[in-house]
Motif scaffolding. Structure first.
Motif, PDB file in Angstrom:
ATOM      1  N   PHE A   1      70.413  35.078 -27.219  1.00  0.00           N
ATOM      2  CA  PHE A   1      71.808  35.100 -27.667  1.00  0.00           C
ATOM      3  C   PHE A   1      72.001  34.170 -28.856  1.00  0.00           C
ATOM      4  N   ARG A   2      73.000  34.479 -29.588  1.00  0.00           N
ATOM      5  CA  ARG A   2      73.374  33.608 -30.695  1.00  0.00           C
ATOM      6  C   ARG A   2      73.797  32.244 -30.172  1.00  0.00           C
ATOM      7  N   SER A   3      73.736  31.275 -31.013  1.00  0.00           N
ATOM      8  CA  SER A   3      74.269  29.977 -30.594  1.00  0.00           C
ATOM      9  C   SER A   3      75.750  29.939 -30.980  1.00  0.00           C
ATOM     10  N   GLY A   4      76.497  29.075 -30.343  1.00  0.00           N
ATOM     11  CA  GLY A   4      77.898  28.904 -30.706  1.00  0.00           C
ATOM     12  C   GLY A   4      78.849  29.942 -30.131  1.00  0.00           C
ATOM     13  N   LEU A   5      78.380  30.761 -29.219  1.00  0.00           N
ATOM     14  CA  LEU A   5      79.282  31.746 -28.608  1.00  0.00           C
ATOM     15  C   LEU A   5      80.298  31.046 -27.718  1.00  0.00           C
ATOM     16  N   ASP A   6      81.531  31.443 -27.846  1.00  0.00           N
ATOM     17  CA  ASP A   6      82.580  30.856 -27.007  1.00  0.00           C
ATOM     18  C   ASP A   6      82.720  31.702 -25.746  1.00  0.00           C
ATOM     19  N   PRO A   7      82.493  31.105 -24.590  1.00  0.00           N
ATOM     20  CA  PRO A   7      82.604  31.884 -23.347  1.00  0.00           C
ATOM     21  C   PRO A   7      83.966  32.562 -23.224  1.00  0.00           C
ATOM     22  N   ALA A   8      85.007  31.891 -23.693  1.00  0.00           N
ATOM     23  CA  ALA A   8      86.336  32.475 -23.593  1.00  0.00           C
ATOM     24  C   ALA A   8      86.410  33.781 -24.375  1.00  0.00           C
ATOM     25  N   VAL A   9      85.846  33.782 -25.578  1.00  0.00           N
ATOM     26  CA  VAL A   9      85.887  34.994 -26.393  1.00  0.00           C
ATOM     27  C   VAL A   9      85.072  36.106 -25.737  1.00  0.00           C
ATOM     28  N   VAL A  10      83.904  35.738 -25.254  1.00  0.00           N
ATOM     29  CA  VAL A  10      83.070  36.750 -24.599  1.00  0.00           C
ATOM     30  C   VAL A  10      83.788  37.314 -23.375  1.00  0.00           C
ATOM     31  N   TYR A  11      84.376  36.419 -22.586  1.00  0.00           N
ATOM     32  CA  TYR A  11      85.081  36.890 -21.390  1.00  0.00           C
ATOM     33  C   TYR A  11      86.245  37.799 -21.766  1.00  0.00           C
ATOM     34  N   LEU A  12      87.020  37.363 -22.749  1.00  0.00           N
ATOM     35  CA  LEU A  12      88.146  38.176 -23.203  1.00  0.00           C
ATOM     36  C   LEU A  12      87.677  39.561 -23.618  1.00  0.00           C
ATOM     37  N   THR A  13      86.557  39.600 -24.308  1.00  0.00           N
ATOM     38  CA  THR A  13      86.057  40.880 -24.802  1.00  0.00           C
ATOM     39  C   THR A  13      85.664  41.808 -23.665  1.00  0.00           C
ATOM     40  N   LEU A  14      84.838  41.307 -22.786  1.00  0.00           N
ATOM     41  CA  LEU A  14      84.375  42.195 -21.711  1.00  0.00           C
ATOM     42  C   LEU A  14      85.515  42.530 -20.761  1.00  0.00           C
ATOM     43  N   SER A  15      86.369  41.567 -20.529  1.00  0.00           N
ATOM     44  CA  SER A  15      87.484  41.796 -19.631  1.00  0.00           C
ATOM     45  C   SER A  15      88.438  42.857 -20.201  1.00  0.00           C
ATOM     46  N   SER A  16      88.751  42.746 -21.485  1.00  0.00           N
ATOM     47  CA  SER A  16      89.628  43.735 -22.112  1.00  0.00           C
ATOM     48  C   SER A  16      89.061  45.132 -21.944  1.00  0.00           C
ATOM     49  N   LEU A  17      87.757  45.253 -22.257  1.00  0.00           N
ATOM     50  CA  LEU A  17      87.142  46.582 -22.261  1.00  0.00           C
ATOM     51  C   LEU A  17      87.053  47.176 -20.855  1.00  0.00           C
ATOM     52  N   CYS A  18      86.820  46.321 -19.874  1.00  0.00           N
ATOM     53  CA  CYS A  18      86.757  46.834 -18.504  1.00  0.00           C
ATOM     54  C   CYS A  18      88.152  47.143 -17.959  1.00  0.00           C
ATOM     55  N   TYR A  19      89.090  46.249 -18.224  1.00  0.00           N
ATOM     56  CA  TYR A  19      90.400  46.311 -17.591  1.00  0.00           C
ATOM     57  C   TYR A  19      91.270  47.432 -18.151  1.00  0.00           C
ATOM     58  N   HIS A  20      91.340  47.481 -19.465  1.00  0.00           N
ATOM     59  CA  HIS A  20      92.318  48.378 -20.082  1.00  0.00           C
ATOM     60  C   HIS A  20      92.056  49.837 -19.742  1.00  0.00           C
ATOM     61  N   TYR A  21      90.774  50.223 -19.764  1.00  0.00           N
ATOM     62  CA  TYR A  21      90.393  51.598 -19.428  1.00  0.00           C
ATOM     63  C   TYR A  21      90.971  51.995 -18.075  1.00  0.00           C
ATOM     64  N   LEU A  22      90.887  51.071 -17.117  1.00  0.00           N
ATOM     65  CA  LEU A  22      91.357  51.360 -15.761  1.00  0.00           C
ATOM     66  C   LEU A  22      92.865  51.184 -15.631  1.00  0.00           C
ATOM     67  N   SER A  23      93.370  50.136 -16.246  1.00  0.00           N
ATOM     68  CA  SER A  23      94.786  49.818 -16.038  1.00  0.00           C
ATOM     69  C   SER A  23      95.690  50.818 -16.736  1.00  0.00           C
ATOM     70  N   ASN A  24      95.278  51.298 -17.905  1.00  0.00           N
ATOM     71  CA  ASN A  24      96.138  52.212 -18.651  1.00  0.00           C
ATOM     72  C   ASN A  24      95.637  53.652 -18.614  1.00  0.00           C
ATOM     73  N   GLN A  25      94.905  53.925 -17.558  1.00  0.00           N
ATOM     74  CA  GLN A  25      94.310  55.248 -17.430  1.00  0.00           C
ATOM     75  C   GLN A  25      95.269  56.398 -17.759  1.00  0.00           C
ATOM     76  N   TYR A  26      96.469  56.362 -17.200  1.00  0.00           N
ATOM     77  CA  TYR A  26      97.342  57.530 -17.301  1.00  0.00           C
ATOM     78  C   TYR A  26      97.876  57.758 -18.708  1.00  0.00           C
ATOM     79  N   THR A  27      98.309  56.688 -19.343  1.00  0.00           N
ATOM     80  CA  THR A  27      98.808  56.900 -20.709  1.00  0.00           C
ATOM     81  C   THR A  27      97.655  57.206 -21.663  1.00  0.00           C
ATOM     82  N   LEU A  28      96.496  56.611 -21.406  1.00  0.00           N
ATOM     83  CA  LEU A  28      95.348  56.896 -22.271  1.00  0.00           C
ATOM     84  C   LEU A  28      94.900  58.349 -22.132  1.00  0.00           C
ATOM     85  N   GLU A  29      94.920  58.825 -20.915  1.00  0.00           N
ATOM     86  CA  GLU A  29      94.511  60.215 -20.705  1.00  0.00           C
ATOM     87  C   GLU A  29      95.391  61.161 -21.500  1.00  0.00           C
ATOM     88  N   ILE A  30      96.660  60.861 -21.542  1.00  0.00           N
ATOM     89  CA  ILE A  30      97.566  61.729 -22.299  1.00  0.00           C
ATOM     90  C   ILE A  30      97.362  61.535 -23.793  1.00  0.00           C
TER      91      ILE A  30
END
Lengths: 227, 227, 227, 227
Positions: free
Chosen positions: C149-178
């Motif tokens: 891994f690169r040095s200097g990665l901020d865990p917060a940024v990484v967490y935000l990134t993976l969390s956004s990508l996992c969460y939004h797909y599921l949480s906004n499923q219905y409006t996204l499907e439309i």
DNA sequence: GATGAATGAGATTTCATTCAT
DNA sequence: CATGAATGAAATCTCATTCAT
């Protein structure tokens, strides 16, 4: 292994004390069994075990209150030789007893609100009243025999008079304060009022009213004293 | 159609009337919003529509009660030329007003139980009090100028005195009846008590007490009259 | 007998489970205490006995949900020797945890709707978060030390990134499907999306992006897979 | 004699604005018809006159919100000649649109809570989505033709990616702040996050990832920027 | 005696919706 | 178009009381 040494009599007494407080503060309907239990650090079931129901607890608290008031008046040496002094003392004791037992007034009001429903059930309470009237009769008779009081005074009328004057001032303090825009809770206000009540009652009782009128300086102004 | 019969003002008034009755009979805590609504033939939510909350309804009922009492005293020609007569009328009106508005006494007790919590919020109520004291001051001043009343009388003290004597007899009727083993509700008892109160107050006010003492025969015995 | 079947702890747990369901399904305001009680075969007042208020029940349900999610992630051997593998597992666990706890997403949205009002009160919840970030930091550090891994990665940024990508797909499923006119609920769609998320995150973390890009075939088209 | 000039269209618009606010703030179940009416200075009946029911009002508010968002994105010259620039602008506009319409996020969550129940009924809303995907397709195609973007990119996947990263940060702000113990609301945090999202998405789209990686300095640490 | 858990009835209050004008 | 008044159903919460142990 008992929870604590706490003997039943002591627990009963504690419950009654706090029940008086609660019923007096907020009335029968407003009182909460839970609240009383909680304040006693006693489980609710205990209240039911000791007093059967909320009503039973209320009646017990009423009785306890009467006993307290009477106990306070019993060790009153009103049978003193001087009827004037005895009467003064009776009035003062009545006022002070009510003043120092604020729950008593509220409990009595509560009873009257319920049109005497509970009091009528309790012979115990009825019995506690008689010594009071007897004492008053005794004083009046002796005063009459001594030529200090008028003859034909009805103890009931005298009691009603002094009781009204002592009770109302305390019981209706808040509305009266607003009506008269004054402070009725200060020590000096209360002292003056007690003096006034004494004057009024003695003036009514003495054969020759002019005799008492000058005994003590009259309460001229509550407002003045408050300032 | 059908529904239309009643205009809002009338409905409001009906609610207030029955609210006074309910709050007076059983107190704030004991009163049931449902019961009031039902008796008015009005749906519960109307009470909330008009008065916001149980507390709002209580305050409105209090105000309404004060207005009623004052209205009754307003058309009182106490400003008559004769101070003695005026005072007698004032006392009588006070007694009769309380006697004929039993809710008033309970509502006032309720307010005192709550330590004036609600009354203090209502400027309207405060305002209703002042004419009463003004009237009394007027009578005392005139009486003093005429040489009939003593000088230096504090209207607050006089009001407290007559108010105590009128109020307590009625408010504590049930406990007093048991204490004195007598009937305080009969017409003759009440008439005699009113006479007694009048005597007491006038005796206190007049410059030369002996002047009034003989004006009318004194109430000797309540018990006697009841029999 | 009969009644006795269930011990309090089990009842509490059952209530919490159904509360999570109700609050998650329809939100705090939409949730009905009655409905929860009924589904638990418990009388309404028991909910108040256990949890004080609807709000108390909501907070308890929130806490219970967090515990559930964390418990699921705890037995996750992400501290494996291979940082790439560990990261993949972390992402997969995050996605699967959210997917298999649909209430969790709604409860979290609910909390955000209320601007974190309840969560902020609960130290318990705050504490449940820290191990997550710690784990991520651990993985990133090890990956960095290993030169993956690169040095200097901020865990917060990484967490935000993976969390956004996992969460939004599921949480906004219905409006996204439309919006996208596609089906996001099929197993294959979700599998592909998880693969895509993994690629994106690893690509971001690795020192030399080209290293991961070819590790697995990329998710080309969700629509294609759905057909 | 009309109450005021207030033309219907303006009233409708005012109602919708405040309805969006209310539904967004507290959800469909939490929203109060009374409150919306009151804030509009409009009688409740008007709401029913215009929108038939609470549900009707909710759908209308949803539609209005979509129109607002789209209007904001429409006058976006994303069809610019440079695909990289166009993509950057699209991302920025998406983020800014959500950031500046906080009700939009809550309304969308609300819709997803209801499993798309209302959105599915509204053809109007469905129609508002297509231009967005069309625009994205257009950008991707042109970028591909220009050799800047990879071929075979699925617009749906790209949209999901950028949308997740923009939306989640804002929608779950409060729980994320607690999880990460950081402040996500500051201008600098948000600017850095937008930069990060842009990097991630472009890195994903470009044919040769290394090309974008150095375009701009990467967001290293949110925490660092907050301090 | 003592307790935690449970209950059922009912209290206050709210809310979307409609009626009469 | 617009309103004040009204409604019925239901929501949250409370309370005196009892059960099982």
């Amino acid at each position: 292994m008992a929870r604590r040494s706490s003997d039943p009599a002591r627990v009963r007494e504690k419950i009654l004390k706090l029940a008086m407080e609660e019923f007096g503060r907020i009335g029968f309907e407003g009182a909460r069994v839970d609240r009383i239990a909680e304040r006693c650090n006693v489980s609710k079931n205990m209240l039911y075990y000791y007093f059967k129901s909320k009503e039973g607890l209320f009646v017990a608290a009423l009785e306890r209150m009467y006993e307290g008031i009477r106990a306070q008046q019993r060790d009153l040496s009103v049978r003193a030789s001087d009827p004037l002094l005895a009467m003064e003392q009776l009035i003062e004791h009545t006022f002070v007893a009510l003043e120092s037992n604020p729950h008593a007034i509220r409990l009595l009001n509560e009873e009257n609100k319920h049109r005497g429903k509970y009091i009528r059930k309790s012979k115990r309470i009825r019995d506690l009243y008689s010594p009071l009237v007897e004492t008053l009769s005794f004083i009046l008779e002796r005063g009459c025999r001594d030529g200090i009081f008028r003859s034909g005074l009805d103890p009931a009328v005298v009691y009603l008079t002094l009781s009204s004057l002592c009770y109302h001032y305390l019981s209706n303090q808040y509305t009266l304060e607003i009506a008269l825009n004054t402070d009725l809770s200060s020590v000096s206000s209360r002292k003056q009022w007690l003096q006034h009540v004494t004057n009024i009652v003695l003036q009514y009782c003495v054969a020759d009213p002019s005799a008492t009128l000058d005994r003590k300086p009259n309460a001229r102004s509550l407002a003045a004293s408050a300032s």
